[in-house]
Scaffold this motif. Structure first.
Motif, short mmCIF file in Angstrom:
data_model
loop_
_atom_site.label_atom_id
_atom_site.label_comp_id
_atom_site.label_asym_id
_atom_site.label_seq_id
_atom_site.Cartn_x
_atom_site.Cartn_y
_atom_site.Cartn_z
N ASP A 228 -9.48 -1.16 5.11
CA ASP A 228 -10.76 -0.74 4.56
C ASP A 228 -11.59 -0.06 5.65
O ASP A 228 -12.45 -0.69 6.27
CB ASP A 228 -11.50 -1.96 3.99
N SER A 229 -11.32 1.21 5.89
CA SER A 229 -12.06 1.94 6.93
C SER A 229 -11.99 3.44 6.68
O SER A 229 -11.12 3.93 5.94
CB SER A 229 -11.49 1.64 8.32
N ASN A 230 -12.89 4.15 7.31
CA ASN A 230 -12.85 5.62 7.24
C ASN A 230 -11.56 6.16 7.84
O ASN A 230 -11.06 7.21 7.43
CB ASN A 230 -14.04 6.22 7.99
N ILE A 262 -3.15 -3.63 -3.75
CA ILE A 262 -2.84 -2.20 -3.58
C ILE A 262 -3.89 -1.35 -4.30
O ILE A 262 -4.39 -0.35 -3.77
CB ILE A 262 -1.44 -1.87 -4.12
N ALA A 263 -4.22 -1.75 -5.52
CA ALA A 263 -5.20 -1.01 -6.30
C ALA A 263 -6.55 -0.98 -5.59
O ALA A 263 -7.21 0.07 -5.51
CB ALA A 263 -5.34 -1.63 -7.69
N GLN A 264 -6.97 -2.11 -5.07
CA GLN A 264 -8.25 -2.20 -4.38
C GLN A 264 -8.27 -1.39 -3.09
O GLN A 264 -9.28 -0.75 -2.76
CB GLN A 264 -8.59 -3.66 -4.09
N VAL A 265 -7.16 -1.42 -2.36
CA VAL A 265 -7.06 -0.63 -1.13
C VAL A 265 -7.24 0.86 -1.44
O VAL A 265 -7.95 1.58 -0.73
CB VAL A 265 -5.70 -0.89 -0.43
N ARG A 268 -10.94 1.56 -2.38
CA ARG A 268 -11.80 1.53 -1.20
C ARG A 268 -11.63 2.81 -0.38
O ARG A 268 -12.59 3.35 0.16
CB ARG A 268 -11.49 0.31 -0.33
N ALA A 269 -10.38 3.29 -0.30
CA ALA A 269 -10.13 4.53 0.43
C ALA A 269 -10.86 5.69 -0.23
O ALA A 269 -11.48 6.53 0.44
CB ALA A 269 -8.63 4.82 0.49
N MET A 270 -10.81 5.75 -1.55
CA MET A 270 -11.49 6.82 -2.28
C MET A 270 -13.00 6.74 -2.14
O MET A 270 -13.69 7.76 -2.07
CB MET A 270 -11.08 6.78 -3.76
N MET A 275 -14.83 10.04 -3.08
CA MET A 275 -14.13 10.44 -4.29
C MET A 275 -14.36 9.47 -5.44
O MET A 275 -13.92 9.72 -6.57
CB MET A 275 -12.61 10.53 -4.00
N TYR A 276 -15.03 8.34 -5.15
CA TYR A 276 -15.18 7.30 -6.16
C TYR A 276 -16.50 6.58 -5.87
O TYR A 276 -16.80 6.28 -4.72
CB TYR A 276 -14.00 6.32 -6.06
#
Length: 290
Positions: A228-230, A262-265, A268-270, A275-276
């Motif tokens: 969970d990071s930029n 996996i879905a949460q990762v 969080r990336a988006m 993007m989200y």
């Protein structure tokens, strides 16, 4: 006139104390922006004053090969950087200390690293010196690995200075992540996180390989924040199809917690990439209306 000249010297010294090497054009622009309404701060006047500081031995003007020696690589052959005279003197000491890090004696190595930290406000390591630090990560001394990695991470994260040999840095980080694949307890708990963040910074697929293994091998995934990071966001989003297939496979096998992780990762990336919309921020904003 003397007071104004003294104030100019003090201000330039202050700027160069915070940033070891500053390009002439950038330094001039900074001073002009600070003194838009003050006389004596035209480009011509500032250049004259800077040249005077060079003549008086307060600052050094680096060009050409001198820039290469301190690890500054620029395409413009006419580039000119300023540094403090004392920074150049400290550099000689740091060069000696960097050499000691290559020692096989852990006491000498750890003393050298502490010495580097003492001068972190007065001196900035260059990319070649970071290469030397990276090479020393090939050790069984986990304390040494942790210390070096924190230093390298700080340079990349806070100072925007990377090792010159990026391929070797990525190779070393991959090796270390394979060596320490699971989170470590207590004082080394951030070690694996730094591996993953830095590999994410370089958009390396080792981040995805490790993520897929984590959902198969680790418990307490809900506590995991390593992805969970930029830095990791770009590489995670670039592997959207691979991770979607991974989540689908896990759900078909009835492995809901790993699939949800996996879905949460991915979400969080988006969010990091814009993007989200972050549902937490949306709920917070909604609550503040009442």
């Amino acid at each position: 006139m003397y007071k104004k000249g003294l104030d100019f010297d003090t201000e330039v010294i202050g700027i160069l104390s915070n940033t070891a090497f500053v390009r002439r054009g950038q330094l001039i622009q900074t001073l002009m922006n600070r003194h838009k309404r003050d006389s004596g701060y035209s480009e011509k006047s500032i250049n004259r004053k800077l040249d005077s500081m060079v003549k008086r031995g307060i600052v050094i003007n680096l060009r050409g090969d001198a820039l290469k020696k301190v690890g500054i690589r620029v395409d413009d052959g006419r580039a000119s950087f300023f540094t403090l005279k004392k920074t150049e003197e400290i550099k000689k000491h740091i060069d000696t200390i960097i050499g000691k890090i290559s020692s096989n004696n852990p006491i000498i190595q750890k003393m050298a690293l502490k010495e580097l930290e003492k001068y972190k406000k007065q001196y900035t390591l260059n990319p070649n010196q970071l290469d030397i630090l990276i090479a020393q990560l090939d050790t069984e001394d986990i304390d040494l690995i942790d210390h070096i990695l924190r230093l390298v991470y700080t340079y990349i994260d806070k100072k925007d200075i990377e090792p010159y040999n990026k391929l070797e840095a990525i190779k070393m980080l991959r090796t270390l992540l394979n060596k320490y694949p699971k989170p470590l307890p207590h004082r080394h708990k951030n070690l694996r996180t730094h591996f993953i963040y830095l590999l994410g910074y370089y958009k390396d697929s080792a981040v995805i390989e490790r993520l897929k293994k984590d959902v198969e091998e680790l418990d307490n995934l809900h506590e995991m924040e390593d992805y969970d990071s930029n830095y990791t966001a770009h590489v995670i989003e670039e592997h959207r199809e691979e991770l979607y297939e991974c989540e689908e496979k896990l759900r078909l096998e009835g492995k809901e917690e790993p699939a949800q992780f996996i879905a949460q990762v991915r979400v969080r990336a988006m969010i990091h990439l814009g993007m989200y919309d972050d549902p937490f921020e949306q709920n917070k904003a909604a609550a503040e209306k009442f």
